[in-house]
Write a protein that holds these residues in place. Structure first.
Motif, PDB file in Angstrom:
ATOM      1  N   ILE A  42       0.852  -1.208   0.000  1.00  0.00           N
ATOM      2  CA  ILE A  42       0.000   0.000   0.000  1.00  0.00           C
ATOM      3  C   ILE A  42       0.879   1.247   0.000  1.00  0.00           C
ATOM      4  CG2 ILE A  42      -1.693   1.302   1.346  1.00  0.00           C
ATOM      5  CD1 ILE A  42      -2.741  -1.454   2.332  1.00  0.00           C
ATOM      6  N   ALA A  43       1.975   1.194   0.787  1.00  0.00           N
ATOM      7  CA  ALA A  43       2.877   2.357   0.833  1.00  0.00           C
ATOM      8  C   ALA A  43       3.470   2.637  -0.544  1.00  0.00           C
ATOM      9  CB  ALA A  43       3.979   2.100   1.851  1.00  0.00           C
ATOM     10  N   LEU A  44       3.755   1.569  -1.302  1.00  0.00           N
ATOM     11  CA  LEU A  44       4.308   1.773  -2.648  1.00  0.00           C
ATOM     12  C   LEU A  44       3.255   2.399  -3.574  1.00  0.00           C
ATOM     13  CD1 LEU A  44       6.634   1.501  -4.579  1.00  0.00           C
ATOM     14  CD2 LEU A  44       6.032  -0.873  -4.981  1.00  0.00           C
ATOM     15  N   VAL A  45       1.983   2.003  -3.412  1.00  0.00           N
ATOM     16  CA  VAL A  45       0.916   2.619  -4.220  1.00  0.00           C
ATOM     17  C   VAL A  45       0.851   4.118  -3.930  1.00  0.00           C
ATOM     18  CG1 VAL A  45      -1.580   2.716  -4.617  1.00  0.00           C
ATOM     19  CG2 VAL A  45      -0.466   0.514  -4.323  1.00  0.00           C
ATOM     20  N   VAL A  46       0.879   4.448  -2.633  1.00  0.00           N
ATOM     21  CA  VAL A  46       0.733   5.858  -2.236  1.00  0.00           C
ATOM     22  C   VAL A  46       1.959   6.672  -2.630  1.00  0.00           C
ATOM     23  CG1 VAL A  46       0.467   7.385  -0.246  1.00  0.00           C
ATOM     24  CG2 VAL A  46      -0.831   5.260  -0.351  1.00  0.00           C
ATOM     25  N   GLY A  47       3.140   6.051  -2.492  1.00  0.00           N
ATOM     26  CA  GLY A  47       4.363   6.830  -2.680  1.00  0.00           C
ATOM     27  C   GLY A  47       4.998   6.712  -4.047  1.00  0.00           C
ATOM     28  N   ALA A  48       4.412   5.926  -4.946  1.00  0.00           N
ATOM     29  CA  ALA A  48       5.074   5.640  -6.228  1.00  0.00           C
ATOM     30  C   ALA A  48       5.384   6.901  -7.032  1.00  0.00           C
ATOM     31  CB  ALA A  48       4.215   4.689  -7.057  1.00  0.00           C
ATOM     32  N   ASP A  49       4.492   7.885  -6.964  1.00  0.00           N
ATOM     33  CA  ASP A  49       4.696   9.103  -7.757  1.00  0.00           C
ATOM     34  C   ASP A  49       5.864   9.943  -7.232  1.00  0.00           C
ATOM     35  OD1 ASP A  49       3.049   8.964  -9.873  1.00  0.00           O
ATOM     36  OD2 ASP A  49       1.355   9.989  -8.951  1.00  0.00           O
ATOM     37  N   ASP A  50       6.200   9.761  -5.952  1.00  0.00           N
ATOM     38  CA  ASP A  50       7.196  10.648  -5.333  1.00  0.00           C
ATOM     39  C   ASP A  50       8.559   9.998  -5.136  1.00  0.00           C
ATOM     40  OD1 ASP A  50       5.212  12.578  -5.099  1.00  0.00           O
ATOM     41  OD2 ASP A  50       4.464  11.660  -3.254  1.00  0.00           O
ATOM     42  N   ILE A  51       8.666   8.716  -5.507  1.00  0.00           N
ATOM     43  CA  ILE A  51       9.956   8.049  -5.298  1.00  0.00           C
ATOM     44  C   ILE A  51      10.950   8.564  -6.329  1.00  0.00           C
ATOM     45  CG2 ILE A  51      11.167   5.840  -5.424  1.00  0.00           C
ATOM     46  CD1 ILE A  51       8.729   4.503  -4.377  1.00  0.00           C
ATOM     47  N   GLY A  52      12.134   8.919  -5.855  1.00  0.00           N
ATOM     48  CA  GLY A  52      13.158   9.409  -6.775  1.00  0.00           C
ATOM     49  C   GLY A  52      13.891   8.248  -7.428  1.00  0.00           C
ATOM     50  N   MET A  53      14.903   8.593  -8.210  1.00  0.00           N
ATOM     51  CA  MET A  53      15.701   7.562  -8.869  1.00  0.00           C
ATOM     52  C   MET A  53      16.558   6.847  -7.828  1.00  0.00           C
ATOM     53  SD  MET A  53      18.097   8.144 -12.138  1.00  0.00           S
ATOM     54  CE  MET A  53      16.913   8.088 -13.422  1.00  0.00           C
ATOM     55  N   TRP A  54      16.649   5.537  -7.937  1.00  0.00           N
ATOM     56  CA  TRP A  54      17.496   4.772  -7.009  1.00  0.00           C
ATOM     57  C   TRP A  54      18.172   3.655  -7.775  1.00  0.00           C
ATOM     58  CZ3 TRP A  54      16.722  -0.377  -5.075  1.00  0.00           C
ATOM     59  CH2 TRP A  54      17.629  -0.746  -4.075  1.00  0.00           C
ATOM     60  N   ARG A  55      19.507   3.678  -7.820  1.00  0.00           N
ATOM     61  CA  ARG A  55      20.310   2.694  -8.555  1.00  0.00           C
ATOM     62  C   ARG A  55      19.787   2.534  -9.992  1.00  0.00           C
ATOM     63  NH1 ARG A  55      23.966   0.680  -4.909  1.00  0.00           N
ATOM     64  NH2 ARG A  55      24.668  -0.899  -6.372  1.00  0.00           N
ATOM     65  N   THR A  56      19.357   1.342 -10.391  1.00  0.00           N
ATOM     66  CA  THR A  56      18.950   1.190 -11.808  1.00  0.00           C
ATOM     67  C   THR A  56      17.472   1.494 -12.027  1.00  0.00           C
ATOM     68  OG1 THR A  56      18.423  -1.127 -11.527  1.00  0.00           O
ATOM     69  CG2 THR A  56      20.665  -0.597 -12.232  1.00  0.00           C
ATOM     70  N   THR A  57      16.807   2.023 -11.006  1.00  0.00           N
ATOM     71  CA  THR A  57      15.377   2.306 -11.176  1.00  0.00           C
ATOM     72  C   THR A  57      15.173   3.757 -11.594  1.00  0.00           C
ATOM     73  OG1 THR A  57      15.009   3.022  -8.906  1.00  0.00           O
ATOM     74  CG2 THR A  57      14.800   0.667  -9.362  1.00  0.00           C
ATOM     75  N   THR A  58      14.008   4.005 -12.133  1.00  0.00           N
ATOM     76  CA  THR A  58      13.662   5.355 -12.557  1.00  0.00           C
ATOM     77  C   THR A  58      12.318   5.715 -11.942  1.00  0.00           C
ATOM     78  OG1 THR A  58      13.253   6.731 -14.483  1.00  0.00           O
ATOM     79  CG2 THR A  58      12.533   4.461 -14.645  1.00  0.00           C
ATOM     80  N   PRO A  59      12.072   7.016 -11.658  1.00  0.00           N
ATOM     81  CA  PRO A  59      10.761   7.364 -11.093  1.00  0.00           C
ATOM     82  C   PRO A  59       9.661   7.100 -12.119  1.00  0.00           C
ATOM     83  CG  PRO A  59      12.299   9.209 -10.937  1.00  0.00           C
ATOM     84  CD  PRO A  59      12.912   8.204 -11.848  1.00  0.00           C
ATOM     85  N   SER A  60       8.880   6.087 -11.921  1.00  0.00           N
ATOM     86  CA  SER A  60       7.813   5.776 -12.882  1.00  0.00           C
ATOM     87  C   SER A  60       6.573   5.418 -12.082  1.00  0.00           C
ATOM     88  CB  SER A  60       8.224   4.634 -13.805  1.00  0.00           C
ATOM     89  OG  SER A  60       8.804   3.594 -13.066  1.00  0.00           O
TER      90      SER A  60
END
Lengths: 472, 210
Positions: A42-60
């Motif tokens: 649930i936290a990932l659903v709520v926070g997905a828009d605000d997560i910054g780039m981390w290692r090989t991931t991109t804010p999507s």
């Protein structure tokens, strides 16, 4: 925050592994771990828009939120059925983290590695069930299609970034997405049981893929899927709502909505995983919690499924009436959606009328009510945390639903001797598992193994090629 | 318990649909259909599955009939549909002739669907006639709002009286028709629903080609 939200599921899997190896009484601990996993989703659903780039991931935002919802739903199933021991928790944790990283990885090699890992975990979850060959075949087929459509598209484009596939590759990616989100749950439903968490995870995987590859909505595919969904709804009604038929209807409907409007793919995907999770829990509630299940499946307001239907209808209507668009498929989608809504009401009522028995599992009933809360809260408040089309904002006007709820309760309480349900409620629900001939069962298992090994080998080869040129 | 939940859901549906139809809040036409979906769901909890199936089919036809008006005016927004009728007049009476005919066919389809929908409710002769009458009023309000227009087009008593008469006529016709289809033969209800669907599809085709 990103490492916690992405890797937290994996950490919980490690904790469950520890329980599996060293503990004897695990029921409460598994439930605690699963509830933590659900909260992480649930936290990932709520926070997905605000997560910054981390290692090989991109804010999507969209793919991340969908992965969070799928993982949360799978964890909920583990939480309400802890009697199965720590094994489902281990595999669900691995699948949750892998799906989140598959959804958000920027480069093609990590994308495929995490995608393969997620699908292998889903296959392992399926293996905990009784009937497996069809489900293995489904998962392996989706995996092979993802590897070809994403991996070889990037290889042909001489790049290592995750690109939007075109031409045949896009068609294959669409096929994999529909298969995972729409039709193949029909096959995965065969494995419903201990490994029921596989169903929302595979559905989530399909929507993640659709959100990742982007592109415009496709009214022809949407119209085709809507017709299929209506046929499946008729089949479900005639078959007196077997789990397989209802599950296939629900999945095909949501896949169609996702193809009708990409702007609302997050709410569509969340509605889909909530619905398939409720259906996966159906056999264990023995008819209890039927009102909550019925409302989830009914597409009625204020559930998130209704918001998804409204978003799709608004898009289809605006395209059908637009002077610039002359595609009759949009008109077909706009015309079919009211039928889909009505089919949802009929199936939802049927689900709410199934017969009850005394040997139900109370936690499962509680879990189904939890899913209804998620569906209603999602329908009313999701627009605050994820991007939705403007029309969806009108489906959750602050005072209408509370007023309706209060009025409904007051009138119901003050009404003397209301009419009770018709004497003959429908029979208890049946799963509707296909009885495969032995030869077909073996053949499907072999084909699934070949597809799965081939997909993993291709991912390994792309990884070695990437490492040899130092793609990172 | 199921009976009380059924009443609660039906009342909630009336409030949702009524809130949008009376203009208390703005929103798409689908919200009205959503309110009717809630009412249909609530009734489905206490009726046999064949009645629920027919009520669901009637709901789809009603939604299609209302959708024809949205197609006719090129807007999905209820307040815009209300607004354009406030200026130009009732959808049924605004030309060109082909579009007015289409609106008439859709209104007939919607009326047939409303009759069937009301006829498939729990028997109003047994209990909760008031709730059923509220549903009938809500259905009539939906048809009158999208096919005739808003009650208030400025301070004109004749206008308001005509609107009220249209509402009363639609509700009375729906109630009387539903008693008829309930009493005569079940095949009549299915036929009425099919006729309503045919009328709505024809209307949509007429609007699309004009």
């Amino acid at each position: 925050m990103a490492p916690v939200l992405y890797l937290g599921h994996g950490a919980l899997a490690l904790a469950a592994t520890f329980l599996y190896l060293f503990a004897t009484r695990t029921r409460r601990a598994v439930r605690f771990i699963a509830l933590l996993g659900c909260a992480l989703g649930i936290a990932l659903v709520v926070g997905a828009d605000d997560i910054g780039m981390w290692r090989t991931t991109t804010p999507s935002g969209a793919p991340g939120a969908i992965a969070g919802a799928a993982a949360g739903a799978a964890w909920l199933i583990v939480a309400v059925r802890p009697g199965a021991g720590p094994r489902p928790a281990i595999v669900t944790g691995v699948a949750g983290s892998a799906l989140a990283l598959f959804a958000t990885s920027l480069w093609i090699v990590p994308t495929l590695l995490f995608g393969a890992c997620a699908l292998m975990a889903i296959a392992a979850l399926v293996s905990l069930g009784a009937v497996r060959s069809l489900a293995w075949f489904s998962v392996a087929g989706v995996g092979a299609a993802i590897v070809v459509s994403l991996g070889f598209a990037a290889w042909d484009a001489h790049g290592w970034g995750a690109i939007e596939p075109e031409g045949l590759y896009r068609g294959l990616a669409y096929g994999a997405a529909i298969a995972a989100a729409g039709i193949l749950p029909l096959l995965v439903w065969q494995a419903v049981g201990v490994g029921s968490g596989a169903v929302p995870l595979l559905a989530g995987c399909g929507f993640v893929l659709l959100a990742r590859i982007g592109g415009d909505p496709d009214p022809r595919i949407a119209a085709g899927l809507l017709i299929l969904a209506l046929a499946l709804a008729a089949g479900a009604w005639i078959s007196r709502l077997t789990i397989v038929a209802v599950g296939a209807w629900s999945s095909a409907t949501f896949a169609a909505l996702a193809f009708a409007t990409r702007d609302a793919i997050v709410i569509t995907a969340i509605a889909a995983v909530v619905a398939v999770a409720a259906i996966a829990l159906w056999p264990y509630s023995r008819g209890r919690g039927r009102l909550s299940r019925g409302l989830i499946l009914s597409f009625a307001p204020p559930t998130v499924a209704f918001a998804a239907v409204v978003a799709a209808e608004a898009r289809a209507f605006s395209q059908a009436t637009s002077a610039a668009s002359s595609d009759g498929a949009w008109a077909a989608v706009a015309a079919l959606l009211p039928l889909v809504l009505a089919a949802g009401v009929i199936i939802g009522c049927g689900a709410a009328r199934t017969g009850e028995s005394d040997d139900f599992e109370p936690e499962v009933v509680l879990g189904t009510w939890g899913l209804l809360v998620a569906a209603v809260v999602g329908g009313a408040f999701l627009q605050a945390v994820v991007t939705v089309p403007p029309v969806v904002a009108h489906t959750s006007v602050p005072f209408v639903y509370p007023l309706a709820l209060v009025a409904g309760i007051v009138v119901a309480v003050r009404t003397p001797s209301p009419v009770e349900a018709a004497a003959s409620t429908d029979a208890p629900v049946a799963i509707g598992v296909l009885a495969l001939p032995k030869w077909l069962d073996r053949t499907l298992t072999v084909v699934a193994a070949v597809l799965g090994v081939g997909a993993v080998a291709a991912v390994g080869w792309l990884t070695l090629e990437g490492l040899s040129v130092g793609f990172l | 318990m199921t009976g009380r939940i059924s009443i609660a859901v039906r009342v909630a549906g009336i409030v949702v649909a009524g809130g949008y139809l009376l203009g208390l809040t703005e929103g798409p036409l689908m919200m009205v259909v959503g309110g009717f979906a809630l009412m249909t769901f609530g009734r489905g909890l206490v009726v046999e599955r064949s009645h629920e199936a027919l009520a669901g089919a009637a709901l789809a036809v009603m939604a299609a009939a209302l959708g024809v008006v949205a197609l006719r005016w090129g807007t999905f927004d209820l307040s815009e549909i209300r607004g354009v009728q406030g200026v130009l007049g009732p959808t049924l009476a605004v030309g060109p002739e082909q579009l007015a005919t289409a609106a008439g066919a859709a209104a007939a389809g919607g009326m047939a669907a409303l009759i069937v929908w009301l006829g498939e409710a729990p028997d109003p002769a047994v209990d909760h006639r008031w709730l059923w009458l509220f549903e009938a009023a809500c259905g009539a309000l939906a048809l009158v709002t999208v096919f005739w227009g808003p009650a208030w087009r400025g301070f004109d008593l004749v206008d308001i009286a005509v609107w009220a008469a249209a509402l009363a006529f639609t509700a009375a016709f729906g109630v009387a028709g539903s008693f008829l289809v309930r009493r005569v033969h079940r095949g009549l209800a299915w036929s009425a629903c099919a006729a309503g669907a045919l009328a709505s599809v024809t209307a949509a085709a007429l609007v699309a080609i004009s």
